[in-house]
Design a protein around this motif. Structure first.
Motif, PDB file in Angstrom:
ATOM      1  N   THR A  65      51.576 -22.143  18.100  1.00 37.39           N
ATOM      2  CA  THR A  65      50.721 -21.978  19.276  1.00 37.39           C
ATOM      3  C   THR A  65      50.102 -23.311  19.681  1.00 37.39           C
ATOM      4  O   THR A  65      49.964 -24.224  18.862  1.00 37.39           O
ATOM      5  N   PRO A  66      49.701 -23.428  20.945  1.00 36.09           N
ATOM      6  CA  PRO A  66      49.031 -24.666  21.361  1.00 36.09           C
ATOM      7  C   PRO A  66      47.767 -24.942  20.561  1.00 36.09           C
ATOM      8  O   PRO A  66      47.475 -26.113  20.254  1.00 36.09           O
ATOM      9  N   ALA A  67      47.016 -23.914  20.208  1.00 36.27           N
ATOM     10  CA  ALA A  67      45.789 -24.116  19.433  1.00 36.27           C
ATOM     11  C   ALA A  67      46.108 -24.643  18.038  1.00 36.27           C
ATOM     12  O   ALA A  67      45.446 -25.568  17.542  1.00 36.27           O
ATOM     13  N   GLN A  68      47.114 -24.055  17.377  1.00 38.12           N
ATOM     14  CA  GLN A  68      47.511 -24.530  16.045  1.00 38.12           C
ATOM     15  C   GLN A  68      48.005 -25.972  16.110  1.00 38.12           C
ATOM     16  O   GLN A  68      47.649 -26.807  15.270  1.00 38.12           O
ATOM     17  N   PRO A  72      60.855 -29.491  18.005  1.00 41.78           N
ATOM     18  CA  PRO A  72      61.509 -28.237  18.399  1.00 41.78           C
ATOM     19  C   PRO A  72      60.498 -27.104  18.551  1.00 41.78           C
ATOM     20  O   PRO A  72      59.400 -27.148  17.986  1.00 41.78           O
ATOM     21  N   SER A  73      60.869 -26.106  19.308  1.00 42.65           N
ATOM     22  CA  SER A  73      59.992 -24.947  19.534  1.00 42.65           C
ATOM     23  C   SER A  73      60.112 -23.997  18.350  1.00 42.65           C
ATOM     24  O   SER A  73      60.774 -22.964  18.404  1.00 42.65           O
ATOM     25  N   GLU A  74      59.437 -24.384  17.264  1.00 45.12           N
ATOM     26  CA  GLU A  74      59.515 -23.637  16.014  1.00 45.12           C
ATOM     27  C   GLU A  74      58.111 -23.230  15.569  1.00 45.12           C
ATOM     28  O   GLU A  74      57.111 -23.783  16.025  1.00 45.12           O
ATOM     29  N   PRO A  75      58.025 -22.276  14.632  1.00 43.03           N
ATOM     30  CA  PRO A  75      56.713 -21.841  14.129  1.00 43.03           C
ATOM     31  C   PRO A  75      56.035 -22.938  13.314  1.00 43.03           C
ATOM     32  O   PRO A  75      56.629 -23.971  12.984  1.00 43.03           O
ATOM     33  N   ALA A  76      54.786 -22.662  12.959  1.00 46.69           N
ATOM     34  CA  ALA A  76      53.951 -23.660  12.276  1.00 46.69           C
ATOM     35  C   ALA A  76      54.550 -24.117  10.959  1.00 46.69           C
ATOM     36  O   ALA A  76      54.433 -25.295  10.594  1.00 46.69           O
ATOM     37  N   ASP A  77      55.194 -23.218  10.214  1.00 44.01           N
ATOM     38  CA  ASP A  77      55.691 -23.603   8.896  1.00 44.01           C
ATOM     39  C   ASP A  77      56.786 -24.662   8.973  1.00 44.01           C
ATOM     40  O   ASP A  77      57.016 -25.391   7.998  1.00 44.01           O
ATOM     41  N   PHE A  83      49.728 -26.430  32.044  1.00 37.88           N
ATOM     42  CA  PHE A  83      48.290 -26.452  32.283  1.00 37.88           C
ATOM     43  C   PHE A  83      47.572 -25.342  31.511  1.00 37.88           C
ATOM     44  O   PHE A  83      46.409 -25.496  31.137  1.00 37.88           O
ATOM     45  N   VAL A  84      48.277 -24.257  31.256  1.00 33.49           N
ATOM     46  CA  VAL A  84      47.706 -23.194  30.423  1.00 33.49           C
ATOM     47  C   VAL A  84      47.673 -23.628  28.960  1.00 33.49           C
ATOM     48  O   VAL A  84      46.631 -23.547  28.294  1.00 33.49           O
ATOM     49  N   THR A  85      48.790 -24.116  28.456  1.00 33.79           N
ATOM     50  CA  THR A  85      48.841 -24.477  27.032  1.00 33.79           C
ATOM     51  C   THR A  85      47.916 -25.647  26.720  1.00 33.79           C
ATOM     52  O   THR A  85      47.253 -25.670  25.682  1.00 33.79           O
ATOM     53  N   LEU A  86      47.844 -26.620  27.625  1.00 39.15           N
ATOM     54  CA  LEU A  86      46.973 -27.770  27.376  1.00 39.15           C
ATOM     55  C   LEU A  86      45.497 -27.401  27.501  1.00 39.15           C
ATOM     56  O   LEU A  86      44.640 -27.997  26.843  1.00 39.15           O
ATOM     57  N   SER A  87      45.174 -26.413  28.322  1.00 39.45           N
ATOM     58  CA  SER A  87      43.785 -25.944  28.397  1.00 39.45           C
ATOM     59  C   SER A  87      43.372 -25.274  27.095  1.00 39.45           C
ATOM     60  O   SER A  87      42.237 -25.449  26.620  1.00 39.45           O
ATOM     61  N   VAL A  88      44.280 -24.512  26.509  1.00 39.34           N
ATOM     62  CA  VAL A  88      44.008 -23.926  25.197  1.00 39.34           C
ATOM     63  C   VAL A  88      43.793 -25.029  24.175  1.00 39.34           C
ATOM     64  O   VAL A  88      42.858 -24.982  23.359  1.00 39.34           O
ATOM     65  N   ALA A  89      44.641 -26.049  24.210  1.00 40.27           N
ATOM     66  CA  ALA A  89      44.505 -27.171  23.282  1.00 40.27           C
ATOM     67  C   ALA A  89      43.176 -27.893  23.480  1.00 40.27           C
ATOM     68  O   ALA A  89      42.529 -28.312  22.514  1.00 40.27           O
ATOM     69  N   ALA A  90      42.756 -28.032  24.728  1.00 38.92           N
ATOM     70  CA  ALA A  90      41.486 -28.705  25.009  1.00 38.92           C
ATOM     71  C   ALA A  90      40.314 -27.950  24.400  1.00 38.92           C
ATOM     72  O   ALA A  90      39.342 -28.556  23.929  1.00 38.92           O
TER      73      ALA A  90
END
Length: 284
Positions: free
Chosen positions: A15-18, A261-266, A64-71
């Motif tokens: 996720t963008p937050a992770q 790559p678009s992979e999970p956190a692990d 803009f959605v994902t970067l707002s979450v990151a912000a």
């Protein structure tokens, strides 16, 4: 040398937050998010990097959605579009998006832009492929007016509006850094004409090593009357190759980053650790 990372965020990736939290904990500078609004089934233009178009291009979320979450979950990490397809977005609405994310991030936004390679995609937005470069330039010029004036107007061939009032204005003055992405020499010319920096790219059609074209870019800037030192160079989609990155550093490149790559956190966190270790060795 600064280090960042890019991610096509999807519903199956980290996720963008992770991602943002992990990057800030490891001392990275900037999280980059690319965009494609959609991918048409028809394919008039081949993938610019060659081969089949990766699945993440179809699935990527809005930057803009994902970067707002990151912000929202970070305090120092900068946030950049890498790149925003300006020729496919309304300039008045996009000016508000850029200013809004710069406000909610307290001035941490970098506006990476590109003019696009997917003819089918942009034609669905009403953009004519052959005139996309002038369209994008006019939209950038119009947005600069909106960001810097209380009553802004713009009159061009493709963008035309009488005085408007639009807020918020960006935190960064006069506006967030504008960085033009693309292959040499055309994107380099656009960066010199109306931007604050360049994000060069190697493609199948333009395969010259970036270490060769960077000096040529600086010469072009000087010939155009711009101070080469005032134009930031940021290079994405790079391998964790210390020798190559040291060559970039010697050429005055400000930042490098991988496209993960678009992979999970692990799977992503060990990649970030590898880059963090490289960063620490180079900055020691």
């Amino acid at each position: 040398m600064k280090f960042g990372a890019s991610m096509f965020f999807t519903d199956y990736s980290i996720t963008p937050a992770q991602m943002a939290t992990a990057m800030e904990e490891r001392g990275f500078d900037t999280l980059w998010a690319p965009e494609h609004s959609h991918i048409p089934v028809s394919r008039k233009t081949p993938f610019v990097l060659g081969g089949d178009l990766p699945k993440r291009y179809y699935d990527v979320m809005d930057p803009f959605v994902t970067l707002s979450v990151a912000a929202a979950v970070t305090r120092t990490l900068r946030l950049g579009t890498g790149v925003c397809l300006v020729a496919q977005r309304d300039p008045i609405q996009l000016a508000k998006l850029v200013a809004s994310i710069d406000q909610v991030s307290n001035g941490r936004f970098l506006f990476g832009i590109g003019n696009g390679w997917n003819q089918d995609e942009m034609e669905n937005h009403g953009t004519v492929f052959a005139t996309r470069h002038k369209l994008a330039r006019e939209r950038i010029e119009a947005m600069k007016e909106i960001w810097t004036k209380s009553k802004a107007e713009y009159h061009g061939e493709f963008v035309n509006f009488d005085p408007v009032m639009a807020w918020p204005k960006p935190v960064q003055k006069p506006f967030p850094p504008i960085l033009v992405g693309g292959a040499f020499p055309y994107s380099a010319r656009r960066a010199i004409r109306y931007a604050d920096g360049w994000m060069p790219q190697v493609t199948n059609a333009k395969a010259a090593p970036l270490t060769d074209v960077i000096p040529r870019f600086r010469q072009m800037a000087e010939e155009a009357g711009r101070d080469p030192a005032s134009l930031t160079i940021i290079i994405g989609a790079q391998p964790p190759d210390r020798g190559l990155i040291e060559r970039y550093a010697a050429l005055g490149v400000e930042m490098v980053y991988p496209s993960l790559p678009s992979e999970p956190a692990d799977k992503i966190l060990p990649m970030l650790d590898q880059w963090a270790a490289l960063k620490q060795r180079m900055q020691a």
